[in-house]
Design a protein around this motif. Structure first.
Motif, PDB file in Angstrom:
ATOM      1  N   TYR A   8       0.914  -1.270  -0.063  1.00  0.00           N
ATOM      2  CA  TYR A   8      -0.134  -0.154  -0.128  1.00  0.00           C
ATOM      3  C   TYR A   8       0.759   1.302   0.072  1.00  0.00           C
ATOM      4  CZ  TYR A   8      -3.308   3.505   1.574  1.00  0.00           C
ATOM      5  OH  TYR A   8      -4.221   4.751   1.714  1.00  0.00           O
ATOM      6  N   GLU A   9       0.513   2.284  -0.839  1.00  0.00           N
ATOM      7  CA  GLU A   9       1.255   3.465  -0.939  1.00  0.00           C
ATOM      8  C   GLU A   9       0.301   4.630  -0.658  1.00  0.00           C
ATOM      9  OE1 GLU A   9       4.243   3.963  -0.815  1.00  0.00           O
ATOM     10  OE2 GLU A   9       5.233   2.049  -1.724  1.00  0.00           O
ATOM     11  N   SER A  10       0.231   5.299   0.260  1.00  0.00           N
ATOM     12  CA  SER A  10      -0.656   6.394   0.565  1.00  0.00           C
ATOM     13  C   SER A  10      -0.520   7.508  -0.414  1.00  0.00           C
ATOM     14  CB  SER A  10      -0.576   7.116   1.820  1.00  0.00           C
ATOM     15  OG  SER A  10       0.799   7.659   1.843  1.00  0.00           O
ATOM     16  N   ASP A  11       0.614   7.588  -1.161  1.00  0.00           N
ATOM     17  CA  ASP A  11       0.633   8.383  -2.268  1.00  0.00           C
ATOM     18  C   ASP A  11       1.684   7.777  -3.261  1.00  0.00           C
ATOM     19  OD1 ASP A  11       0.941  10.705  -4.189  1.00  0.00           O
ATOM     20  OD2 ASP A  11       2.282  11.906  -2.844  1.00  0.00           O
ATOM     21  N   GLY A  12       0.939   7.121  -4.162  1.00  0.00           N
ATOM     22  CA  GLY A  12       1.716   6.220  -4.939  1.00  0.00           C
ATOM     23  C   GLY A  12       1.620   6.511  -6.680  1.00  0.00           C
ATOM     24  N   ALA A  13       2.435   5.708  -7.301  1.00  0.00           N
ATOM     25  CA  ALA A  13       2.066   5.852  -8.803  1.00  0.00           C
ATOM     26  C   ALA A  13       2.411   4.920  -9.514  1.00  0.00           C
ATOM     27  CB  ALA A  13       2.710   7.136  -9.199  1.00  0.00           C
ATOM     28  N   LEU A  14       2.032   4.796 -10.865  1.00  0.00           N
ATOM     29  CA  LEU A  14       2.517   3.834 -11.594  1.00  0.00           C
ATOM     30  C   LEU A  14       3.074   4.458 -13.019  1.00  0.00           C
ATOM     31  CD1 LEU A  14      -0.582   1.308 -12.103  1.00  0.00           C
ATOM     32  CD2 LEU A  14       1.287   1.082 -10.479  1.00  0.00           C
ATOM     33  N   ILE A  15       3.900   3.932 -13.496  1.00  0.00           N
ATOM     34  CA  ILE A  15       4.356   4.283 -14.708  1.00  0.00           C
ATOM     35  C   ILE A  15       3.998   3.139 -15.886  1.00  0.00           C
ATOM     36  CG2 ILE A  15       6.071   4.788 -16.428  1.00  0.00           C
ATOM     37  CD1 ILE A  15       7.845   5.883 -14.389  1.00  0.00           C
ATOM     38  N   VAL A  16       2.983   3.670 -16.683  1.00  0.00           N
ATOM     39  CA  VAL A  16       2.336   2.644 -17.552  1.00  0.00           C
ATOM     40  C   VAL A  16       2.943   2.949 -19.330  1.00  0.00           C
ATOM     41  CG1 VAL A  16       0.596   1.914 -16.567  1.00  0.00           C
ATOM     42  CG2 VAL A  16       0.484   3.874 -18.180  1.00  0.00           C
ATOM     43  N   GLU A  17       3.485   2.019 -19.890  1.00  0.00           N
ATOM     44  CA  GLU A  17       3.715   2.188 -21.438  1.00  0.00           C
ATOM     45  C   GLU A  17       3.593   1.082 -22.165  1.00  0.00           C
ATOM     46  OE1 GLU A  17       7.692   4.389 -23.824  1.00  0.00           O
ATOM     47  OE2 GLU A  17       7.950   3.359 -21.794  1.00  0.00           O
ATOM     48  N   GLY A  18       3.351   1.140 -23.389  1.00  0.00           N
ATOM     49  CA  GLY A  18       2.984  -0.101 -24.221  1.00  0.00           C
ATOM     50  C   GLY A  18       1.965  -1.084 -23.787  1.00  0.00           C
ATOM     51  N   CYS A  21       6.123   0.741 -10.302  1.00  0.00           N
ATOM     52  CA  CYS A  21       5.169   0.902  -9.302  1.00  0.00           C
ATOM     53  C   CYS A  21       5.834   1.336  -8.093  1.00  0.00           C
ATOM     54  CB  CYS A  21       4.341  -0.423  -9.252  1.00  0.00           C
ATOM     55  SG  CYS A  21       3.364  -0.554  -7.875  1.00  0.00           S
ATOM     56  N   GLY A  22       5.323   2.241  -7.265  1.00  0.00           N
ATOM     57  CA  GLY A  22       5.781   2.561  -5.876  1.00  0.00           C
ATOM     58  C   GLY A  22       5.519   3.957  -5.565  1.00  0.00           C
ATOM     59  N   ALA A  23       6.105   4.353  -4.583  1.00  0.00           N
ATOM     60  CA  ALA A  23       5.729   5.721  -3.835  1.00  0.00           C
ATOM     61  C   ALA A  23       5.963   6.909  -5.143  1.00  0.00           C
ATOM     62  CB  ALA A  23       6.609   6.035  -2.773  1.00  0.00           C
ATOM     63  N   TYR A  24       5.098   7.831  -5.279  1.00  0.00           N
ATOM     64  CA  TYR A  24       4.963   8.523  -6.213  1.00  0.00           C
ATOM     65  C   TYR A  24       6.455   9.393  -6.603  1.00  0.00           C
ATOM     66  CZ  TYR A  24       4.196  13.169  -8.719  1.00  0.00           C
ATOM     67  OH  TYR A  24       4.291  14.090  -9.669  1.00  0.00           O
ATOM     68  N   ALA A  25       7.022   9.701  -5.394  1.00  0.00           N
ATOM     69  CA  ALA A  25       8.277  10.603  -5.463  1.00  0.00           C
ATOM     70  C   ALA A  25       9.273   9.604  -6.177  1.00  0.00           C
ATOM     71  CB  ALA A  25       8.738  11.189  -4.075  1.00  0.00           C
ATOM     72  N   ASP A  26       9.431   8.332  -5.867  1.00  0.00           N
ATOM     73  CA  ASP A  26      10.297   7.600  -6.564  1.00  0.00           C
ATOM     74  C   ASP A  26      10.051   7.246  -7.816  1.00  0.00           C
ATOM     75  OD1 ASP A  26      11.507   7.248  -4.006  1.00  0.00           O
ATOM     76  OD2 ASP A  26      10.637   5.391  -3.303  1.00  0.00           O
ATOM     77  N   VAL A  27       8.697   6.871  -8.138  1.00  0.00           N
ATOM     78  CA  VAL A  27       8.165   6.735  -9.556  1.00  0.00           C
ATOM     79  C   VAL A  27       8.472   7.997 -10.466  1.00  0.00           C
ATOM     80  CG1 VAL A  27       6.480   6.353 -10.992  1.00  0.00           C
ATOM     81  CG2 VAL A  27       6.640   4.964  -9.036  1.00  0.00           C
ATOM     82  N   LYS A  28       8.324   9.259  -9.949  1.00  0.00           N
ATOM     83  CA  LYS A  28       8.404  10.199 -10.688  1.00  0.00           C
ATOM     84  C   LYS A  28       9.867  10.598 -11.125  1.00  0.00           C
ATOM     85  CE  LYS A  28       7.374  14.587 -11.912  1.00  0.00           C
ATOM     86  NZ  LYS A  28       6.364  15.066 -13.096  1.00  0.00           N
ATOM     87  N   ASP A  29      10.647  10.192 -10.278  1.00  0.00           N
ATOM     88  CA  ASP A  29      12.133  10.323 -10.211  1.00  0.00           C
ATOM     89  C   ASP A  29      12.644   9.512 -11.815  1.00  0.00           C
ATOM     90  OD1 ASP A  29      12.893  12.220  -8.707  1.00  0.00           O
ATOM     91  OD2 ASP A  29      13.494  10.771  -6.957  1.00  0.00           O
ATOM     92  N   LYS A  30      11.672   8.245 -11.991  1.00  0.00           N
ATOM     93  CA  LYS A  30      12.317   7.159 -12.819  1.00  0.00           C
ATOM     94  C   LYS A  30      11.819   7.674 -14.395  1.00  0.00           C
ATOM     95  CE  LYS A  30      12.244   3.292  -9.867  1.00  0.00           C
ATOM     96  NZ  LYS A  30      11.667   2.262  -9.396  1.00  0.00           N
TER      97      LYS A  30
END
Length: 439
Positions: free
Chosen positions: A29-39, A45-54
């Protein structure tokens, strides 16, 4: 141009089956999470700040906060041709089939009708957050063609099959063993592996297939060992008695399917309520799947599925959950699990919300042997996920004022939620909820 997108929200995804209502290790569970989707796949998948950096600068973002983002629901047993008989009044299974279902299914010989209902069917699934389903078509090849064509158009991962039945049904709704063999092979050739479609070998149930047709099912299973098999088992006491009369050489209902080589880890047996110890052992030993259809079992008075008994036995059963529409009364997996909870209450048992949401996602994916593709938010898997709002209605919004934990929120969604709680449905990373959804 890249279709890479960041999808932001509160993330929930299961890692394994919950051991208790307080088992926090079974999910992520991530209270502020995110996915990156492509193709069409989940890249990160993870915490928004970490995903944003990728993500490269300028990557498009969609923000669904404060809503809950989780894998799409999976429905492991339902009948797409029965949309227009849902909620039909009848005393039990066999009366319901003969009075409503069989006459309705005859209409699917018409390709235009089959295509129209297929479009409505997919609209309804997506409206309710169901991204994968295992459906029965009718005996007509046109119905399977319509179903898989619509799935291809939507980009969904769907399973289904042309029903095989050569007795105990009206004219216009029967095939022959040879026709069942040839048309099933044609459906497999045309649709299996095309897009994300998967074909299932589908003898409706032993009542409607002669021994000769059951032999055809065995032959198809031998020729296509990787395909799923779907049928019905031990739903209703009258059905059980009649089936065993038709196959007097069998030990019991389950033994009929065993004699034709139809038990196995990709075999889905709808209902499976009234199994003897011997039958449950046979199911367990072959890793066959008992598919629980709670709203249908209640609506048709079929019985109370002994979930905990099946789980606790020395040889436990694999269990999946499903709507069974149109014998069931809702396309919503949320509503389905609300009824599953009540059935266990009647049996003096508990079904906690973590278990319910596990079964609607990763659990059903495991039951289908597809957890490497769906039912999860793990990177590399198909980007099928949904956005849920636990305050979607006035009653839910008021109740949410007193909710303080994730488990309480899930239970609220399960008991009071329906299609209105599904804010968006993503299929292969694309928003797909019908624009005609009610406000």
């Amino acid at each position: 141009m890249s279709d890479r997108t960041i999808i932001r929200g509160r993330l929930l995804s299961f890692l394994r089956k919950p051991e208790s209502a307080s088992d926090e290790g079974c999910y992520r569970y991530e209270s502020d999470g995110a996915l990156i989707v492509e193709g069409g796949r989940i890249v990160a998948c993870g915490a928004y700040a970490d995903v944003k950096d990728k993500a490269p600068e300028g990557t498009r973002e969609i923000d669904h906060r404060p809503h809950l983002l989780m894998p799409g629901f999976i429905d492991t047993h339902l009948h797409f041709p029965q949309m227009q008989v849902i909620g039909s009044y009848a005393g039990g299974l066999l009366e319901w089939l003969n009075t409503y279902t069989f006459p309705e299914e005859r209409r699917f010989a018409d390709a235009a009708h089959a295509s129209r209902i297929a479009s409505e069917f997919f609209d309804e699934l997506l409206r309710n957050g169901t991204t994968t389903a295992v459906a029965y078509c009718t005996v007509h090849k046109t119905s399977a063609d319509a179903y898989f064509a619509e799935s291809l158009r939507r980009g969904t991962l769907m399973l289904g099959g042309k029903v095989m039945m050569d007795r105990n049904a009206p004219e216009g709704l029967l095939d022959t063993p040879e026709q069942a063999y040839q048309e099933t092979k044609a459906v497999i050739a045309a649709w299996h592996g095309r897009g994300r479609n998967l074909v299932a070998i589908t003898p409706r149930f032993a009542i409607t297939s002669t021994p000769e047709q059951m032999e055809v099912a065995r032959t198809l299973t031998g020729e296509f060992p990787d395909l799923h098999i779907q049928t019905h088992l031990s739903e209703n006491h009258d059905e059980i008695r009649y089936t065993c009369e038709l196959f007097p050489e069998a030990k019991d209902y389950t033994d009929i399917y065993a004699r034709y080589g139809l038990l196995g880890p990709k075999s889905l047996f709808g209902h499976a309520i009234h199994l003897s110890e011997r039958e449950a052992d046979a199911m367990s030993e072959t890793r066959s799947v008992a598919v629980h259809c709670p709203t249908s079992n209640l609506f048709l008075g079929s019985g109370l599925f002994p979930w905990r008994t099946y789980e606790r036995r020395g040889k436990p059963l694999r269990i999946a959950v499903a709507t069974d529409v149109g014998g069931g009364t809702s396309y919503s997996m949320l509503s389905t699990m609300a009824e599953a909870y009540k059935i266990q209450q009647l049996l003096g048992e508990r079904l906690n919300p973590l278990e319910s949401f596990y079964h609607m996602t990763l659990g059903n994916a495991d039951a289908l042997s597809l957890s490497d593709r769906i039912g999860t938010l793990e990177p590399g898997t198909d980007a099928d996920f949904i956005v849920l709002d636990a305050a979607a209605t006035p009653v839910m919004k008021l109740r949410m004022e007193t909710v303080s934990t994730l488990t309480e929120e899930l239970f609220l969604l399960q008991t009071l939620g329906d299609d209105r709680s599904v804010i968006e449905t993503y299929v292969a990373g694309k928003p797909m909820k019908p624009a005609t959804s009610p406000a």
